[in-house]
Design an enzyme around this catalytic site. Structure first.
Site, PDB file in Angstrom:
ATOM      1  N   HIS A   1       0.832  -1.208   0.000  1.00  0.00           N
ATOM      2  CA  HIS A   1       0.000   0.000   0.000  1.00  0.00           C
ATOM      3  C   HIS A   1       0.866   1.258   0.000  1.00  0.00           C
ATOM      4  O   HIS A   1       0.696   2.147  -0.841  1.00  0.00           O
ATOM      5  CB  HIS A   1      -0.900  -0.014   1.241  1.00  0.00           C
ATOM      6  CG  HIS A   1      -1.691   1.245   1.447  1.00  0.00           C
ATOM      7  ND1 HIS A   1      -3.049   1.307   1.248  1.00  0.00           N
ATOM      8  CD2 HIS A   1      -1.319   2.492   1.849  1.00  0.00           C
ATOM      9  CE1 HIS A   1      -3.476   2.531   1.511  1.00  0.00           C
ATOM     10  NE2 HIS A   1      -2.436   3.269   1.884  1.00  0.00           N
ATOM     11  N   GLU A   2       1.776   1.348   0.949  1.00  0.00           N
ATOM     12  CA  GLU A   2       2.530   2.584   1.116  1.00  0.00           C
ATOM     13  C   GLU A   2       3.483   2.831  -0.049  1.00  0.00           C
ATOM     14  O   GLU A   2       3.626   3.961  -0.525  1.00  0.00           O
ATOM     15  CB  GLU A   2       3.293   2.570   2.441  1.00  0.00           C
ATOM     16  CG  GLU A   2       2.410   2.503   3.671  1.00  0.00           C
ATOM     17  CD  GLU A   2       1.435   3.666   3.785  1.00  0.00           C
ATOM     18  OE1 GLU A   2       1.627   4.693   3.099  1.00  0.00           O
ATOM     19  OE2 GLU A   2       0.460   3.548   4.541  1.00  0.00           O
TER      20      GLU A   2
ATOM     21  N   HIS B   1       1.901   4.418  -2.954  1.00  0.00           N
ATOM     22  CA  HIS B   1       1.813   5.879  -2.911  1.00  0.00           C
ATOM     23  C   HIS B   1       2.984   6.498  -3.681  1.00  0.00           C
ATOM     24  O   HIS B   1       2.832   7.545  -4.336  1.00  0.00           O
ATOM     25  CB  HIS B   1       1.826   6.387  -1.468  1.00  0.00           C
ATOM     26  CG  HIS B   1       0.488   6.341  -0.792  1.00  0.00           C
ATOM     27  ND1 HIS B   1      -0.632   6.920  -1.320  1.00  0.00           N
ATOM     28  CD2 HIS B   1       0.103   5.785   0.395  1.00  0.00           C
ATOM     29  CE1 HIS B   1      -1.668   6.726  -0.493  1.00  0.00           C
ATOM     30  NE2 HIS B   1      -1.243   6.037   0.542  1.00  0.00           N
TER      31      HIS B   1
ATOM     32  N   TYR C   1      -4.417  14.665  -2.842  1.00  0.00           N
ATOM     33  CA  TYR C   1      -4.795  13.901  -1.650  1.00  0.00           C
ATOM     34  C   TYR C   1      -5.952  14.548  -0.893  1.00  0.00           C
ATOM     35  O   TYR C   1      -5.907  14.759   0.309  1.00  0.00           O
ATOM     36  CB  TYR C   1      -3.572  13.752  -0.749  1.00  0.00           C
ATOM     37  CG  TYR C   1      -3.610  12.550   0.161  1.00  0.00           C
ATOM     38  CD1 TYR C   1      -3.665  11.262  -0.352  1.00  0.00           C
ATOM     39  CD2 TYR C   1      -3.551  12.706   1.540  1.00  0.00           C
ATOM     40  CE1 TYR C   1      -3.674  10.163   0.486  1.00  0.00           C
ATOM     41  CE2 TYR C   1      -3.557  11.611   2.384  1.00  0.00           C
ATOM     42  CZ  TYR C   1      -3.620  10.344   1.849  1.00  0.00           C
ATOM     43  OH  TYR C   1      -3.630   9.248   2.687  1.00  0.00           O
TER      44      TYR C   1
ATOM     45  N   GLU D   1      -5.922   6.815  -2.220  1.00  0.00           N
ATOM     46  CA  GLU D   1      -5.887   5.767  -1.198  1.00  0.00           C
ATOM     47  C   GLU D   1      -6.330   4.419  -1.768  1.00  0.00           C
ATOM     48  O   GLU D   1      -5.749   3.375  -1.453  1.00  0.00           O
ATOM     49  CB  GLU D   1      -6.775   6.161  -0.022  1.00  0.00           C
ATOM     50  CG  GLU D   1      -6.082   6.995   1.016  1.00  0.00           C
ATOM     51  CD  GLU D   1      -4.927   6.270   1.680  1.00  0.00           C
ATOM     52  OE1 GLU D   1      -5.086   5.096   2.069  1.00  0.00           O
ATOM     53  OE2 GLU D   1      -3.852   6.877   1.791  1.00  0.00           O
TER      54      GLU D   1
ATOM     55  N   ASP E   1     -13.197  11.607   4.780  1.00  0.00           N
ATOM     56  CA  ASP E   1     -11.756  11.361   4.854  1.00  0.00           C
ATOM     57  C   ASP E   1     -11.373  10.439   3.697  1.00  0.00           C
ATOM     58  O   ASP E   1     -12.118   9.531   3.331  1.00  0.00           O
ATOM     59  CB  ASP E   1     -11.423  10.702   6.195  1.00  0.00           C
ATOM     60  CG  ASP E   1      -9.941  10.406   6.348  1.00  0.00           C
ATOM     61  OD1 ASP E   1      -9.503   9.355   5.832  1.00  0.00           O
ATOM     62  OD2 ASP E   1      -9.237  11.203   6.973  1.00  0.00           O
TER      63      ASP E   1
ATOM     64  N   HIS F   1      -9.483   8.002   3.401  1.00  0.00           N
ATOM     65  CA  HIS F   1      -9.432   6.569   3.698  1.00  0.00           C
ATOM     66  C   HIS F   1     -10.818   5.940   3.662  1.00  0.00           C
ATOM     67  O   HIS F   1     -10.943   4.720   3.553  1.00  0.00           O
ATOM     68  CB  HIS F   1      -8.790   6.331   5.067  1.00  0.00           C
ATOM     69  CG  HIS F   1      -7.359   6.772   5.136  1.00  0.00           C
ATOM     70  ND1 HIS F   1      -7.010   8.048   5.490  1.00  0.00           N
ATOM     71  CD2 HIS F   1      -6.207   6.114   4.878  1.00  0.00           C
ATOM     72  CE1 HIS F   1      -5.688   8.157   5.461  1.00  0.00           C
ATOM     73  NE2 HIS F   1      -5.186   7.010   5.091  1.00  0.00           N
TER      74      HIS F   1
END
Length: 548
Positions: free
Chosen positions: A362-363, A366, A377, A386, A449, A451
């Site tokens: 996931h990270e 980015h 974002y 996300e 948000d 997420h």
């Protein structure tokens, strides 16, 4: 995040709308063959072709003599089709939403373009009425408010004058990055966009993108590792994957403001005497390092072997990991400024060490997003940012095929502890099971948000891969509903990963919203599979999450 730099810069200034172009030298002709060995155009040739297209199509692209462009990314398909992605400035100011992608036919002629916004940029002045110190103060206030008034330390803010073309008519704005440390010494950051004429806040978003030999890992059992021998010991550094490596942050945190670091938490390279790393328990600090390095390896391999991407920036260079960051830090994040992944140990109550495989995928995704579409974002584009990390991070987990951490459509299930109150961070089959995420699109999704607004795309990806209704996969029960009660038949996760990646790298821009994502994925499906089963399935899956 830092601006993307390239070894070859394709800077263009248009003297008039569609007339002359002054161009920086790309490569000397003698050093730049016209095509690859398979007769595809080279990167340099694609950039030259695109430069000509900018002149011929300046008006339709909204380019004027007040604007410059710079190449961000180049993709050349196997058939020679070329996709050149640009950033734009106006009177030397970055234009948020000014990015666009030019698509060229194999012969280099113009095919089409995708623009983050179609609004023409024309400002009466680039002199702000709101001062930089005033913008900085407003951003600091927003940072404190976002952290519920907690007393923050070492708070700094740096405004940058930009043109905002993302939120209505283009306007002069301050983009201010505000950073600080919370009461535990962990970093907090927020980017605030302020109208440079009135001081009104236009938008704001968190600047840290969160997910919230062999080695014995914490989550994936015993895993193979490529390491580097140094004298009589070994380094946790992989020479086969761009020299990616993992270091110990020694429970310290960064003190960095706007690319200038007064202190950077270390990444002390892990070494071992016998090339057998970790014990599988937190008592051995190298166990978390094994997970981090393994996550980097699998993410690298997924992008290279499945998506034909050579590293996160597609330049063959590896990133690095820092584990044991901060004090009970409940986070993991990718940072462009160090081109590195950072993992906290968690507080032990809600989260364990955040080095699980899907978190790594996931990270680091980015990082891929920042080098390609650079989805803003916030709003719907933030949710798509996300979701991109959730979707492709999940594909990394399936690709790894670890018997200790088999593939699933749960996000972060390995790191959560009983105190979290749920079995995963997010659920792709029915995102609302986390109590916050959206299953379907509505006009208010962009207010969530990022997420939680990501749930719409996560749900789409699950439906496209596996279909609707109840089923059990790898021992996990799923039951995915649809907005309109329709039945969706899946096309398999491998095709979903390829469609989403192509949409991200070829068609999406910084301002892409859910309607734009539908178009981008349909275009990607058409490119990859034609207008048959897969194309129709993409349309059906978007319909099922109310994106039309």
């Amino acid at each position: 995040m830092s601006r993307i730099r390239q070894h070859i810069r394709g800077t263009r200034r248009l003297a008039t709308a569609g007339v002359a172009v002054t161009t920086a030298t790309l490569l000397a002709t003698a050093l730049s063959p016209a095509a690859h060995a398979d007769n595809r155009p080279t990167r340099a040739t694609a950039m030259e072709n695109a430069a000509s297209a900018l002149v011929a199509h300046a008006t339709s692209l909204g380019l004027t003599s007040a604007e410059d462009t710079k190449v961000r990314d180049v993709i050349v398909d196997k058939d020679g089709t070329q996709h050149i992605r640009y950033d734009r400035t106006y009177r030397h100011l970055p234009v948020l939403g000014g990015d666009f992608v030019v698509h060229l036919k194999p012969n280099g002629s113009f095919r089409s373009a995708d623009r983050a916004t179609r609004k023409r940029v024309s400002l009466p002045s680039v002199t702000p009425k709101v001062s930089a110190p005033k913008a900085a103060g407003l951003a600091v206030h927003a940072l404190r408010a976002a952290n519920f008034g907690e007393k923050l330390k070492h708070v700094k803010a740096k405004p940058e004058l930009v043109v905002d073309a993302l939120h209505g008519a283009p306007k002069l704005a301050w983009r201010t990055n505000a950073v600080g440390l919370d009461s535990l010494g962990n970093p907090v950051a927020r980017t605030v966009l302020t109208d440079a004429r009135t001081g009104a806040q236009i938008d704001a978003w968190d600047s840290i993108e969160t997910a919230t030999g062999d080695g014995q890992s914490l989550y994936s059992g015993t895993v193979p590792l490529e390491t580097t021998q140094s004298g009589s010991s070994y380094q946790l550094k992989d020479p086969t994957r761009g020299n990616t490596y993992t270091g110990d942050a020694e429970n310290k945190t960064d003190l960095c403001f706007f690319g200038i670091c007064f202190f950077r938490a270390p990444a002390t390279l892990f070494t071992d005497a016998d090339n057998h790393w970790g014990t599988g328990s937190n008592a051995d600090r190298s166990s978390a390092a094994v997970d981090a390095q393994y996550g980097t390896d699998e993410t690298w391999d997924y992008y290279k072997n499945v998506q034909n991407r050579n590293g996160i920036a597609n330049d063959g260079k590896g990133s690095y990991n820092r584990v044991h960051y901060g004090n009970n830090y409940n986070n993991a994040f990718w940072d462009d400024s160090c081109f590195c992944m950072t993992y906290g140990d968690g507080d032990g109550t809600t989260f364990g060490p955040l080095v699980a495989l899907d978190v790594a995928g996931h990270e680091m995704t980015h990082g891929v997003t920042s080098k390609t579409a650079a989805l803003t974002y916030s709003g719907e584009s933030g949710g798509l940012n996300e979701a991109t990390s959730d979707i492709l991070g999940t594909m990394v987990e399936w690709y790894a095929n670890s018997p200790s951490d088999p593939g699933d459509y749960l996000i972060g299930e390995q790191i959560v502890r009983p105190g979290f109150g749920k079995t995963a961070l997010r659920y792709m089959d029915q995102p609302s099971k986390d109590g916050n995420s959206a299953d379907y699109w509505s006009s208010s999704v962009g207010n969530l948000d990022v997420h939680y607004s990501s749930g719409v795309a996560n749900h789409f990806a699950y439906l496209l891969a596996e279909g609707s209704g109840p089923k059990t996969i790898n021992g996990v029960s799923y039951n995915s509903p649809t907005y309109d009660g329709s039945k969706v038949t899946g096309i398999g996760r491998d095709k979903v990963g390829k469609i989403w990646y192509r949409a991200l790298t070829v068609y999406m821009t910084s301002s892409t919203n859910y309607a734009g994502a539908r178009t981008a994925t349909l275009n990607a499906a058409k490119d990859l599979y034609g207008t048959g089963t897969e194309y129709n399935a993409v349309a059906a899956a978007w319909n099922a999450v109310n994106v039309h």
